[in-house]
Design an enzyme around this catalytic site. Sequence first.
Site, PDB file in Angstrom:
ATOM      1  N   LYS A 245      60.062  31.593  31.717  1.00  0.00           N
ATOM      2  CA  LYS A 245      60.405  31.015  31.622  1.00  0.00           C
ATOM      3  C   LYS A 245      60.568  29.851  33.016  1.00  0.00           C
ATOM      4  CE  LYS A 245      64.874  30.435  31.998  1.00  0.00           C
ATOM      5  NZ  LYS A 245      65.730  29.524  33.132  1.00  0.00           N
ATOM      6  N   ARG A 311      66.330  24.066  38.245  1.00  0.00           N
ATOM      7  CA  ARG A 311      67.228  24.832  39.379  1.00  0.00           C
ATOM      8  C   ARG A 311      65.070  24.651  39.995  1.00  0.00           C
ATOM      9  NH1 ARG A 311      70.364  28.726  41.137  1.00  0.00           N
ATOM     10  NH2 ARG A 311      72.314  28.334  39.587  1.00  0.00           N
TER      11      ARG A 311
END
Length: 387
Positions: A245, A311
Amino acid sequence: MSSSTTAIRRLKLLNRTLGIGSMKHRVTVIGSGNWGSAIAKIVAENAKGNPDVFHEEVKMFVSKHSGSRNLTSIINTIHENPKYLPGIALPPNLFATPSLPDAVSEASILIFNVPHQFVSNICRQINGSCLPYARAISCIKGVDVSPDGVSLFSDTIGRKLGIYCGALSGANIASEVAKEKFSETTIAYAPPEGPTEDFPKGLTPVPEELPTVDHALLKTLFHTSYFHVRVVSDVAGVSLGGALKNIVALAAGFVDGLEWGDNAKAAVMRVGLLEMRKFGKMFFGKSCKSATFTEESCGVADLITSCNGGRNHKCAMLSVRTGKSIETVEGEELNGQKLQGTITAREVNVYLKNKGLEHEFPLFTAVYRILNGETNVESLPQLIETD
């Protein structure tokens, strides 16, 4: 079963109930970054809350990569990790140590939470120090990839240390978990019952005096009112969801950097989810379940979170908006920590290219080529069009 055997088992059960001759699990968290510290906070709270199962003291290994020689003493003095998890109170029964042998030597449950590029070196340092019957959980969101093969970090840890290792992954932004905002996660744990290729003599049994390490015990160790845990058996699916992912999150960041809108990001996420599932079934078909990617927190939920607030998404978005390289943005934004998505994208591409399978995973391949400067972000829609 003979009457004498039954009597012995009843006596052991009575002894455990009364606490006679019983043992408790000692827990160690290996890693002190933001996610490592957040997980350590949870397990330390639960260890203290379940004194019949766990020793109260939980150890957390702080490596030299933390960038501060004094971080260990700071954590133990003020019960906070000001470098990676500022403003969050850590339980006083969490004890930081810079010594790996000290951290692991008595622990029967090891929780790995380090950047995946450090795993092999960490295992080399631990080998020979940990208990032969220890069990482990990997919270590492990556895969161990070489041009010739791909393996799970849970398998790498287990093989190198001679112990069994499961996996934890989910829609878990560390700062939100640490602030006790509601979230959920998935733990995968399915130790083999007999000899395997990695364990030709079988696993060293956990002593009978210790509580059984099973799905219920792991839920006791990790589950809280704000951090809900589902325990499953699909270690491959849970591990791959957490790793792959991050590649998709980079693509979502590119889209948001260009301000293409929610429709475009949804398209990228859809294609990405299909490629995650396809990768799992293609290379881990014997154990990986398609439903893990669509029904568990480690799959679609983690993908949604990472493509909106992780992030990898943030750095990819800022890279496009500022015109800076993603490595430059990483250095400016992450306080010394490293993106996992860029590393995983490159490693996965090397493997796919070696297998002649880049065309089977157009989104993964497109992200790699954008990172590598072979194409521009604006070409993303054409690169993932398969018809």
